[in-house]
Design a protein around this motif. Structure first.
Motif, PDB file in Angstrom:
ATOM      1  N   LYS A  42      54.321  55.729  31.362  1.00  0.00           N
ATOM      2  CA  LYS A  42      53.447  54.548  31.352  1.00  0.00           C
ATOM      3  C   LYS A  42      52.546  54.586  30.130  1.00  0.00           C
ATOM      4  N   ILE A  43      52.204  53.402  29.641  1.00  0.00           N
ATOM      5  CA  ILE A  43      51.348  53.307  28.467  1.00  0.00           C
ATOM      6  C   ILE A  43      49.969  53.895  28.756  1.00  0.00           C
ATOM      7  N   ALA A  44      49.497  54.732  27.833  1.00  0.00           N
ATOM      8  CA  ALA A  44      48.165  55.328  27.966  1.00  0.00           C
ATOM      9  C   ALA A  44      47.200  54.759  26.939  1.00  0.00           C
ATOM     10  N   ASP A  45      47.736  54.232  25.838  1.00  0.00           N
ATOM     11  CA  ASP A  45      46.894  53.596  24.821  1.00  0.00           C
ATOM     12  C   ASP A  45      47.717  52.513  24.138  1.00  0.00           C
ATOM     13  N   GLU A  46      47.194  51.293  24.143  1.00  0.00           N
ATOM     14  CA  GLU A  46      47.915  50.151  23.594  1.00  0.00           C
ATOM     15  C   GLU A  46      47.891  50.115  22.070  1.00  0.00           C
ATOM     16  N   ASP A  47      46.938  50.789  21.461  1.00  0.00           N
ATOM     17  CA  ASP A  47      46.809  50.764  20.005  1.00  0.00           C
ATOM     18  C   ASP A  47      46.029  52.001  19.584  1.00  0.00           C
ATOM     19  N   ILE A  48      46.727  53.109  19.436  1.00  0.00           N
ATOM     20  CA  ILE A  48      46.065  54.393  19.226  1.00  0.00           C
ATOM     21  C   ILE A  48      45.303  54.432  17.906  1.00  0.00           C
ATOM     22  N   LEU A  49      45.685  53.592  16.931  1.00  0.00           N
ATOM     23  CA  LEU A  49      45.019  53.614  15.619  1.00  0.00           C
ATOM     24  C   LEU A  49      44.024  52.469  15.452  1.00  0.00           C
ATOM     25  N   LYS A  50      43.510  51.943  16.561  1.00  0.00           N
ATOM     26  CA  LYS A  50      42.567  50.823  16.464  1.00  0.00           C
ATOM     27  C   LYS A  50      41.292  51.204  15.705  1.00  0.00           C
ATOM     28  N   SER A  51      40.902  52.480  15.751  1.00  0.00           N
ATOM     29  CA  SER A  51      39.711  52.918  15.020  1.00  0.00           C
ATOM     30  C   SER A  51      40.032  53.282  13.576  1.00  0.00           C
ATOM     31  N   LYS A  52      41.323  53.187  13.197  1.00  0.00           N
ATOM     32  CA  LYS A  52      41.745  53.534  11.838  1.00  0.00           C
ATOM     33  C   LYS A  52      42.338  52.310  11.141  1.00  0.00           C
ATOM     34  N   SER A  53      41.781  51.158  11.403  1.00  0.00           N
ATOM     35  CA  SER A  53      42.322  49.943  10.797  1.00  0.00           C
ATOM     36  C   SER A  53      42.100  49.970   9.293  1.00  0.00           C
ATOM     37  N   ASN A  54      43.045  49.384   8.569  1.00  0.00           N
ATOM     38  CA  ASN A  54      42.876  49.234   7.132  1.00  0.00           C
ATOM     39  C   ASN A  54      43.478  47.906   6.702  1.00  0.00           C
ATOM     40  N   ALA A  55      43.258  47.556   5.457  1.00  0.00           N
ATOM     41  CA  ALA A  55      43.632  46.211   5.001  1.00  0.00           C
ATOM     42  C   ALA A  55      45.014  46.151   4.378  1.00  0.00           C
ATOM     43  N   ARG A  56      45.800  47.198   4.494  1.00  0.00           N
ATOM     44  CA  ARG A  56      47.106  47.206   3.831  1.00  0.00           C
ATOM     45  C   ARG A  56      48.057  46.224   4.511  1.00  0.00           C
ATOM     46  N   ILE A  57      48.802  45.505   3.695  1.00  0.00           N
ATOM     47  CA  ILE A  57      49.686  44.448   4.179  1.00  0.00           C
ATOM     48  C   ILE A  57      50.697  44.995   5.177  1.00  0.00           C
ATOM     49  N   ALA A  58      51.157  46.217   4.963  1.00  0.00           N
ATOM     50  CA  ALA A  58      52.242  46.781   5.769  1.00  0.00           C
ATOM     51  C   ALA A  58      51.912  46.865   7.255  1.00  0.00           C
ATOM     52  N   ASN A  59      50.627  46.862   7.610  1.00  0.00           N
ATOM     53  CA  ASN A  59      50.261  47.048   9.018  1.00  0.00           C
ATOM     54  C   ASN A  59      50.888  46.011   9.948  1.00  0.00           C
ATOM     55  N   SER A  60      51.068  44.792   9.454  1.00  0.00           N
ATOM     56  CA  SER A  60      51.635  43.746  10.310  1.00  0.00           C
ATOM     57  C   SER A  60      53.148  43.866  10.457  1.00  0.00           C
ATOM     58  N   PHE A  72      52.293  57.660   5.511  1.00  0.00           N
ATOM     59  CA  PHE A  72      53.561  58.041   4.877  1.00  0.00           C
ATOM     60  C   PHE A  72      54.582  56.915   5.021  1.00  0.00           C
ATOM     61  N   VAL A  73      54.658  56.346   6.216  1.00  0.00           N
ATOM     62  CA  VAL A  73      55.593  55.247   6.459  1.00  0.00           C
ATOM     63  C   VAL A  73      55.264  54.065   5.546  1.00  0.00           C
ATOM     64  N   ILE A  74      53.980  53.757   5.404  1.00  0.00           N
ATOM     65  CA  ILE A  74      53.571  52.628   4.561  1.00  0.00           C
ATOM     66  C   ILE A  74      53.952  52.877   3.106  1.00  0.00           C
ATOM     67  N   ASP A  75      53.732  54.097   2.631  1.00  0.00           N
ATOM     68  CA  ASP A  75      54.081  54.412   1.242  1.00  0.00           C
ATOM     69  C   ASP A  75      55.582  54.223   1.006  1.00  0.00           C
ATOM     70  N   GLN A  76      56.398  54.698   1.953  1.00  0.00           N
ATOM     71  CA  GLN A  76      57.847  54.539   1.804  1.00  0.00           C
ATOM     72  C   GLN A  76      58.251  53.073   1.937  1.00  0.00           C
ATOM     73  N   TRP A  77      57.581  52.377   2.817  1.00  0.00           N
ATOM     74  CA  TRP A  77      57.834  50.941   3.032  1.00  0.00           C
ATOM     75  C   TRP A  77      57.593  50.169   1.735  1.00  0.00           C
ATOM     76  N   ASP A  78      56.513  50.526   1.030  1.00  0.00           N
ATOM     77  CA  ASP A  78      56.210  49.858  -0.238  1.00  0.00           C
ATOM     78  C   ASP A  78      57.365  49.992  -1.224  1.00  0.00           C
ATOM     79  N   VAL A  79      57.909  51.211  -1.316  1.00  0.00           N
ATOM     80  CA  VAL A  79      59.010  51.461  -2.254  1.00  0.00           C
ATOM     81  C   VAL A  79      60.246  50.656  -1.866  1.00  0.00           C
ATOM     82  N   ILE A  80      60.581  50.704  -0.573  1.00  0.00           N
ATOM     83  CA  ILE A  80      61.768  49.989  -0.078  1.00  0.00           C
ATOM     84  C   ILE A  80      61.629  48.485  -0.318  1.00  0.00           C
ATOM     85  N   ARG A  81      60.457  47.946  -0.006  1.00  0.00           N
ATOM     86  CA  ARG A  81      60.222  46.513  -0.161  1.00  0.00           C
ATOM     87  C   ARG A  81      60.351  46.082  -1.618  1.00  0.00           C
ATOM     88  N   GLN A  82      59.822  46.879  -2.512  1.00  0.00           N
ATOM     89  CA  GLN A  82      59.861  46.508  -3.925  1.00  0.00           C
ATOM     90  C   GLN A  82      61.283  46.468  -4.468  1.00  0.00           C
TER      91      GLN A  82
END
Length: 677
Positions: A289-307, A353-363
């Motif tokens: 069962k879900i214990a946390d719906e958004d574990i990184l809610k306190s670590k929000s940032n403005a990077r496009i990849a989050n969405s 790490f995922v975001i950094d790799q995502w940036d490369v793949i997207r480009q």
């Protein structure tokens, strides 16, 4: 007939039932979890605007168990003996308060319960208004046969039914669809290992997969590799990768038996429901069962990849080892617990790490995402073919920023897109200055050098004109956007926060963000979490609205925003400002090594209040006296108002604002598809 007595002191029914669940899915999930803990193998949820029913074939409760288990609110949940020929299940619930979730769904609910060997069913009805009006609440428990609407379950040898009436929310077709998707995500139960079927209005729900699984394109996993049959789960993923960047983080997950994955989709739309609700977050699951719906809610940032990012992490043993891991609001793990804070930090590093790799793949695929009319434009294709490798890389990087806008599920004006592509092309063309400089340094012939020098000067002049024009245009747009936000009195504070953090020069004209820093947190952070240690294992959470590093100041600058409406949380007095700033500064000094030992007054603070702020007696809702303002300034705390920020910005760019009204130049792609040069 027997009387069942509930002990419900201190508004327990309100605090532990109705107020804990603001929407239907989490409340239903609590009731389904109760069925799972009772060793049910089948749960049926029937939804309508008149009632909501949850029916299971679990152990049920005898009259004695109703008295010792059900009627005692908030006691430690007792371990159940396996039933229905099932192996032992680790309980999803701990405190025995999930039953009260029914009151989040409706004002009245009726229970039907049958335990093994019991003839007929026991029934009783609970009423929210009656229960909240007294500390002790007695209800009559009667023996009965199931009503006609539940006759299909008459053959159950045991079971438990909750029928909720006087429902609080309308159940539409869209609502039902959202409930199905949300419940599917709130559980992870492998049917091959645990027999448990959940149906909504007769349709079976998948509890070991979510609909976005076939939209994952890139995936990073960690923990026990054998736990994932990735190829079959994520059929359209083009790339799989086990996290291996940091050995300590790998060992952390392995030692604590935490495993999971974080993946990216092609578009933000792939992680949204029809009603716009997003699954673009990382969840924590425990015991199915879900214990946390958004574990990184306190670590929000403005990077496009989050969405574009989603993730699921299983942490059964980790959560079982914690005492009271869930917050009192039942919204997630308590991040004031050091172990939880460490978990969040490690997951955040994997996400980065995922975001950094995502940036490369997207480009690499940036040009493919352009509209067909541009990709097939001969002039544009010829221009692309003329680029050097470095120019192509930079072009792809800029186009990736544009493609993130094209990915959004909103109409985009073709001219605006063409204008952006043209502007990007102009920027790339001006990269030739680097090549001219390199040629100039190598060339020995004086005449050739002189010719190169003229070309270089011309190129630099054009570049400076373009850069200056773009900067002015951007700043004028920022001023207009601030004015637009101020026009709406109920504009959320978050929108002001995002806008001012991206344009700090609005707050202080000489502030300039150095965007050449290697780490984003070196120059700008929004909603940064700092925990103030008060001693004796007592901590206070502090969320800084904006934290800015600028070259002109030695230490980071705290910017605290209040809503542009002088009411509620935004209506502050001198002591509110002083206390809040003191907590912020001390928490920062405790956490940031570079700040250890400095006087807290050296950290500059800007406090931005509603324009409805003035001196006592001026008729403003927020009053700050001259003496109070001077005392704050002596502590390096400045008070600003939104209308003052806007007025100063307009004053600074008055001439440019006038020019903008008279001249509107929109660059465009000049050649049509198929046209040659």
């Amino acid at each position: 007939m027997t009387s069942l007595k509930f002990s419900i002191a201190n508004n327990a029914v309100t605090h532990l039932g109705r107020n804990l669940y603001s929407t239907t899915p989490p409340a239903l999930a609590e009731l389904v979890a109760n069925s799972y803990d009772a060793y049910a193998t089948a749960v049926n949820i029937n939804l309508s605007n008149e009632s909501i029913s949850i029916i299971d074939n679990g152990k049920g409760l005898s009259i004695k168990e109703l008295e010792t288990k059900y009627a005692i609110i908030g006691s430690e949940k007792q371990k159940e003996v396996p039933f229905n020929n099932l192996t032992e299940r680790k309980p999803m619930g701990k405190k025995g308060i999930g039953k009260l979730a029914a009151f989040s769904l409706g004002d009245v609910y009726t229970v039907y319960s049958k335990s093994v060997g019991q003839t007929g069913w026991l029934t009783f009805t609970l009423n929210y208004k009656e229960m909240t009006s007294k500390n002790d609440y007695d209800v009559e428990v009667k023996k009965t046969e199931l009503p006609e609407e539940f006759l299909e379950y008459k053959q159950y040898s045991s079971g438990f039914i909750v029928k909720i009436t006087s429902t609080r929310r309308k159940i539409t077709a869209a609502t039902k669809d959202n409930i199905k998707k949300q419940l599917s995500r709130r559980f992870y139960i492998d049917h091959s290992k645990t027999q448990f079927d959940l149906k909504i209005d007769g349709k079976k729900l998948s509890l070991d997969a979510n609909e976005y699984y076939d939209k994952i394109e890139y995936l990073v996993y960690f923990g026990k590799e054998e736990d994932f049959t990735l190829k079959s789960k994520f059929p359209k993923a083009k790339r799989f990768e086990k996290y291996s960047k940091n050995d300590k983080i790998e060992k952390y997950f392995s030692d604590l038996n935490i495993h999971g994955w974080i993946g990216t989709t092609n578009r933000p739309k792939d992680l949204k429901n029809e009603d716009g609700a997003s699954f673009a977050n990382i969840i924590i699951l425990a015991n199915g069962k879900i214990a946390d719906e958004d574990i990184l809610k306190s670590k929000s940032n403005a990077r496009i990849a989050n969405s574009y990012i989603v993730g699921e992490i299983i942490a059964d043993d980790f959560i079982a080892s914690l005492i009271d891991p869930i917050t009192s609001s039942r919204q997630g793990l308590d991040d004031s617990i050091p172990e939880v804070e460490e978990l969040i930090d490690n997951i955040n590093k994997v996400r980065d790490f995922v975001i950094d790799q995502w940036d490369v793949i997207r480009q690499d695929y940036a040009i493919e995402k352009l509209p067909t009319r541009i990709k097939q434009n001969h002039s544009y294709k010829n221009w692309l073919s003329s680029l050097t490798m470095e120019q192509k890389k930079f072009n792809n990087k800029l186009l990736d920023l544009l493609s993130s806008k094209l990915d959004e599920d909103i109409p985009v004006d073709e001219k605006a897109v063409d204008s952006m592509v043209t502007s990007i092309s102009s920027v790339i063309n001006n990269l030739e200055a680097d090549e001219l400089i390199a040629s100039f340094s190598k060339e020995t012939d004086a005449e050739v050098q002189f010719d190169l020098l003229f070309k270089l000067m011309d190129n630099i002049a054009k570049t400076e004109d373009i850069n200056h024009a773009n900067l002015i245009k951007k700043r004028l747009s920022a001023i207009e956007e601030l004015e637009r936000l101020m026009e709406k009195t109920e504009t959320p504070e978050k929108l002001f926060e995002e806008h001012l953090s991206e344009n700090p020069w609005l707050i202080m004209p000489y502030w300039n963000i150095d965007r050449n820093k290697t780490k984003e947190t070196d120059y700008l952070m929004n909603q940064e979490y700092f925990r103030l240690d008060l001693g004796d294992n007592n901590f206070k959470k502090n969320f800084l609205d904006i934290l800015i590093r600028v070259a002109e100041e030695e230490y980071p600058i705290i910017v605290e925003l209040k809503k542009n409406t002088a009411k509620g949380y935004a209506k502050v007095v001198y002591t509110d400002i002083y206390n809040q700033v003191t907590n912020y500064r001390r928490a920062m000094i405790q956490k940031v090594p570079d700040l250890k030992g400095i006087n807290e007054k050296e950290i500059k603070v800007i406090f931005i209040l509603s324009e409805d702020t003035g001196l006592p007696g001026s008729g403003n809702n927020i009053e700050i006296s001259v003496d109070e303002k001077q005392m704050l300034e002596s502590m390096n705390i400045s008070i600003l108002k939104y209308n003052k920020i806007l007025a100063e910005a307009k004053k600074m760019y008055k001439d440019h604002l006038e020019y903008q009204k008279q001249a509107k130049i929109i660059p465009d792609l000049s050649s049509e598809v198929g046209e040659t040069n």
